[in-house]
Design a protein around this motif. Structure first.
Motif, short mmCIF file in Angstrom:
data_model
loop_
_atom_site.label_atom_id
_atom_site.label_comp_id
_atom_site.label_asym_id
_atom_site.label_seq_id
_atom_site.Cartn_x
_atom_site.Cartn_y
_atom_site.Cartn_z
N ASP A 58 0.81 -1.23 0.00
CA ASP A 58 0.00 0.00 0.00
C ASP A 58 0.84 1.27 0.00
OD1 ASP A 58 -2.22 -1.60 0.03
OD2 ASP A 58 -2.58 -1.41 2.19
N GLY A 59 2.16 1.15 -0.11
CA GLY A 59 3.02 2.32 -0.14
C GLY A 59 3.40 2.85 1.22
N GLY A 60 3.23 2.03 2.26
CA GLY A 60 3.52 2.50 3.62
C GLY A 60 4.98 2.66 3.94
N CYS A 61 5.86 2.28 3.01
CA CYS A 61 7.30 2.44 3.23
C CYS A 61 7.86 3.66 2.50
CB CYS A 61 8.05 1.20 2.77
SG CYS A 61 7.69 -0.28 3.72
N SER A 62 7.04 4.36 1.74
CA SER A 62 7.49 5.52 0.96
C SER A 62 6.94 6.79 1.56
CB SER A 62 7.01 5.39 -0.50
OG SER A 62 7.49 4.19 -1.07
N PHE A 63 7.81 7.79 1.67
CA PHE A 63 7.41 9.02 2.33
C PHE A 63 6.61 9.96 1.45
CE2 PHE A 63 10.71 7.74 5.27
CZ PHE A 63 10.17 8.12 6.49
#
Length: 435
Positions: free
Chosen positions: A235-240
């Motif tokens: 879900d993109g939770g590692c990208s700021f």
């Protein structure tokens, strides 16, 4: 430039075309020797920051994202005295102590020990004894045993406490490396983090935290799992920032057919400044039915500067590691002793099961032949210091193990040396000739 812990292939090709970042001349509060005096913090005038180091949202923040092609995350840039550009770790608010320190490496100049001793030290033994004395004040245990082995490019190494870590010394820019293992972090005297912070910021010469691991545990697996972590990555939770390149992902263990041995998922590369692992710790310890899950982030100073303030409030740095870590900001992680007790319980139960499975038939026959007491005498190891490797951590504490080197008795050397009146002379037959 790239986000903390995320590799940036091809960045050299874009370096010449990227706009120069504005820089202001300013000391970095709280780093106390970790950054050279001539280091500077980027002003990033296109992106104002609050006192937590987080970029403020709005038009200026959008302008900053348009300037930076890659996913920096929300960071401050530092120009070191060597001309290297590094980042400061992000801090975000956390209303709970959501993590504990699970590993720590730091280095100090060997001149630190001359400073604490109040005199110039000369031999390696003097440096090691003084380091042992000071480290015992901080952790409750000092340096105990000489390993005579290289360690991380240091010429020699020693054991810290009762297997609580390692010490590296010799031929590395006149520094000493202190490695505090997870066992050492759990077993050290309370408030060791504050004592170490004071030492690094007020006493030590050229201190640097080179690695620190922060961990969050969910004993019941009620909200944390490897599947949940995998979904966060998707879900993109590692990208700021939206559309940012996610870190590399690796899965370990049997994800298709659950074997009870435990699964692990990692984000990033182990050699990077930031590396995350989430794994089924209870199963790794030996309980196939356990739901205990742990999430860890490993920070290294590869291209970052680790502020010693992380010792006082690691939760703020933990929450700032990845966007999806905000889910932990209101959840207390179990205390160290609770973690140690849970791991001990699982290990003991599993050890009993292994012993029963492998040797239970023999023991049953021995009991019938010799009785309980004689059987125990026959099969018990006679070495009182012998422990199974996996159980040793639960039987070690800050005051267990060998006596620290600085407290060990030294051999007495006579002040008066006797010399022979005349030198000995040996004949051809090997016998001493008469004078």
């Amino acid at each position: 430039m790239h986000g903390v812990g995320e590799p940036s292939p091809g960045r050299a090709d874009r370096a010449d075309s990227a706009p120069a970042l504005p820089v202001r001349s300013s000391a970095i509060a709280g780093n106390a020797g970790l950054v050279p005096n001539i280091a500077h913090v980027s002003a990033t005038e296109c992106s104002p920051q609050n006192n937590m180091g987080k970029n403020l949202e709005g038009a200026q923040s959008e302008h900053w994202e348009s300037v930076c092609e890659e996913d920096f995350g929300e960071v401050e840039l530092v120009l070191t005295g060597k001309g290297e550009t590094k980042t400061l770790l992000v801090r975000l608010p956390s209303s709970a102590q959501c993590c504990v320190i699970d590993w720590l490496n730091f280095t100090v100049s060997e001149d630190t020990w001359s400073k604490t001793a109040g005199r110039t030290l000369i031999t390696d033994d003097e440096y090691i004894e003084e380091a042992s004395r000071q480290l015992e004040k901080i952790f409750g245990f000092g340096i105990t045993t000489h390993r005579s082995l290289k360690l991380n490019w240091y010429a020699d190494s020693w054991v810290l406490g009762d297997g609580m870590g390692l010490i590296g010394f010799g031929k590395q820019n006149r520094t000493m490396l202190v490695m505090l293992s997870g066992q050492g972090c759990m077993s050290a005297l309370g408030d060791w983090e504050k004592r170490l912070y004071d030492f690094l910021t007020q006493v030590a010469i050229r201190p640097s935290i080179s690695r620190i691991d922060l961990a969050h545990d969910d004993f019941d697996g009620s909200y944390l799992s490897v599947d949940w972590a995998y979904q966060q990555w998707k879900d993109g939770g590692c990208s700021f920032k939206k559309g940012g390149r996610p870190p590399e992902i690796q899965k370990h263990g049997n994800w298709d057919y659950l074997s009870g041995k435990g699964r692990t998922i990692t984000f990033g590369q182990r050699v990077s400044s930031k590396f995350c692992r989430t794994y089924e710790k209870g199963k790794k310890e030996g309980d196939k039915e356990s739901n205990w899950c742990r999430c860890e982030v490993e920070f290294k100073n590869t291209n970052t500067i680790i502020d010693p303030l992380i010792l006082l409030n690691p939760s703020k740095f933990f929450v700032g590691a990845y966007p999806f870590f905000s889910a932990f900001s209101t959840t207390e992680t179990p205390a160290r002793m609770a973690v140690k007790a849970r791991a001990q319980h699982i290990t003991v139960d599993d050890s009993i099961a292994i012993t029963k499975r492998q040797f239970g038939k023999y023991i049953r026959v021995f009991r019938a032949l010799f009785g309980d007491q004689e059987t125990l005498d026959l099969i018990t190891n006679t070495d009182e210091n012998a422990f199974p490797k996996r159980m040793k951590p639960f039987l070690s504490f800050h005051d267990s193990g060998p006596v620290p080197i600085h407290k060990q008795a030294k051999p007495v050397v006579s002040d008066f040396v006797h010399f022979p009146i005349s030198p000995p002379f040996f004949g051809l037959n090997g016998e001493r000739a008469r004078l």
